[in-house]
Write a protein that holds these residues in place. Structure first.
Motif, PDB file in Angstrom:
ATOM      1  N   GLU A  58     143.159  91.226  22.674  1.00 27.55           N
ATOM      2  CA  GLU A  58     144.492  91.715  23.011  1.00 27.55           C
ATOM      3  C   GLU A  58     144.921  91.235  24.401  1.00 27.55           C
ATOM      4  N   ALA A  61     145.768  87.532  24.166  1.00 24.24           N
ATOM      5  CA  ALA A  61     147.056  87.375  23.485  1.00 24.24           C
ATOM      6  C   ALA A  61     148.213  87.735  24.420  1.00 24.24           C
ATOM      7  N   GLY A  62     147.997  88.756  25.250  1.00 24.24           N
ATOM      8  CA  GLY A  62     149.019  89.143  26.210  1.00 24.24           C
ATOM      9  C   GLY A  62     149.273  88.060  27.241  1.00 24.24           C
ATOM     10  N   GLU A  65     151.337  85.341  25.620  1.00 26.15           N
ATOM     11  CA  GLU A  65     152.733  85.779  25.503  1.00 26.15           C
ATOM     12  C   GLU A  65     153.430  85.709  26.863  1.00 26.15           C
ATOM     13  N   GLY A  68     153.843  82.012  27.864  1.00 23.87           N
ATOM     14  CA  GLY A  68     154.767  81.399  26.918  1.00 23.87           C
ATOM     15  C   GLY A  68     156.203  81.805  27.162  1.00 23.87           C
ATOM     16  N   ALA A  69     156.412  83.089  27.471  1.00 20.96           N
ATOM     17  CA  ALA A  69     157.774  83.576  27.716  1.00 20.96           C
ATOM     18  C   ALA A  69     158.350  82.998  28.999  1.00 20.96           C
TER      19      ALA A  69
END
Length: 231
Positions: A58, A61-62, A65, A68-69
């Protein structure tokens, strides 16, 4: 602008590599589990802190994200985070001791690399640098002229040998990427209780060099600041 992520970057080799890559013009994300230490380190070198525990799906993955953002791409991934597992004699080392070290030093690299490949694949020149060790080299650790041959252990050397192998395999599986493993050398860091004979500036040299290569750079190699390291 080159977008770079370094795991375990709140201190030692990771922090020094971050400092130098920022000076080279990289936008550096410093990954660390400790928020306070990570934020302080990022402010110190002019980078950006990202909460990052390489043993947790997790958390990884955070981080994907988050970057990526903000950026939409990752150009360089430096898998630096690692643990020593302590100075446990080989004959006293248990399977659980080895599993704990492998969970960070080996599975952590696989988890992070697997998660970030899609962002790296958006780069024109994706680079992965895995921080290994001369202790992971069969040649080095059996050479009586080398300091590494005087040390005996199971978990840490085995984990770093595995890092070399997964680097080689990733290099073949990702032909457009440049994927290499580096040996920082015996560097004075928390990992060895600051017993190392090199400074962090010296130890980070190979990391920075391999994080700075272009699309025509080497891949599938094992190097230190002096050149090629035998597998």
């Amino acid at each position: 602008m080159t977008i770079t992520l370094i795991s375990g970057a709140n201190k030692g080799l990771g922090l020094e590599a971050a400092r130098r890559l920022v000076l080279l013009g990289h936008t550096v994300y410093l990954g660390a589990r400790d928020r306070e230490a990570g934020e302080h380190a990022a402010a110190d070198v002019g980078g950006t802190f990202v909460p990052f525990d390489i043993t947790d799906d997790e958390s990884v993955a955070g981080a994907v994200e988050f970057i990526g953002a903000r950026e939409g791409v990752l150009d360089v991934l430096v898998n630096n985070a690692g643990i020593s597992g302590g100075r446990i004699p080989a004959l006293e080392t248990t399977a659980d001791d080895v599993a704990r070290v492998f969970a960070t030093n080996v599975l952590g690299i696989v988890r992070v690399t697997h998660a970030f490949v899609p962002l790296l694949d958006r780069s024109d020149a994706p680079v992965v640098v895995n921080v290994g060790s001369g202790m992971g080299s069969l040649t080095v650790t059996t050479d009586s002229s080398r300091f590494e041959s005087t040390l005996t252990g199971l978990a840490y050397p085995a984990s770093k040998a595995a890092v070399s192998m997964i680097t080689s395999q990733y290099a073949k599986a990702l032909p457009r990427f440049r994927v290499n493993v580096v040996d920082p050398g015996y560097t004075a860091t928390d990992l060895n209780g600051h017993r190392g004979t090199q400074t962090v500036e010296e130890g980070a040299t190979a990391i920075v060099a391999m994080a700075s290569i272009g699309p025509d750079g080497p891949t599938g190699t094992f190097v230190d600041r002096n050149g090629t390291v035998p597998w």
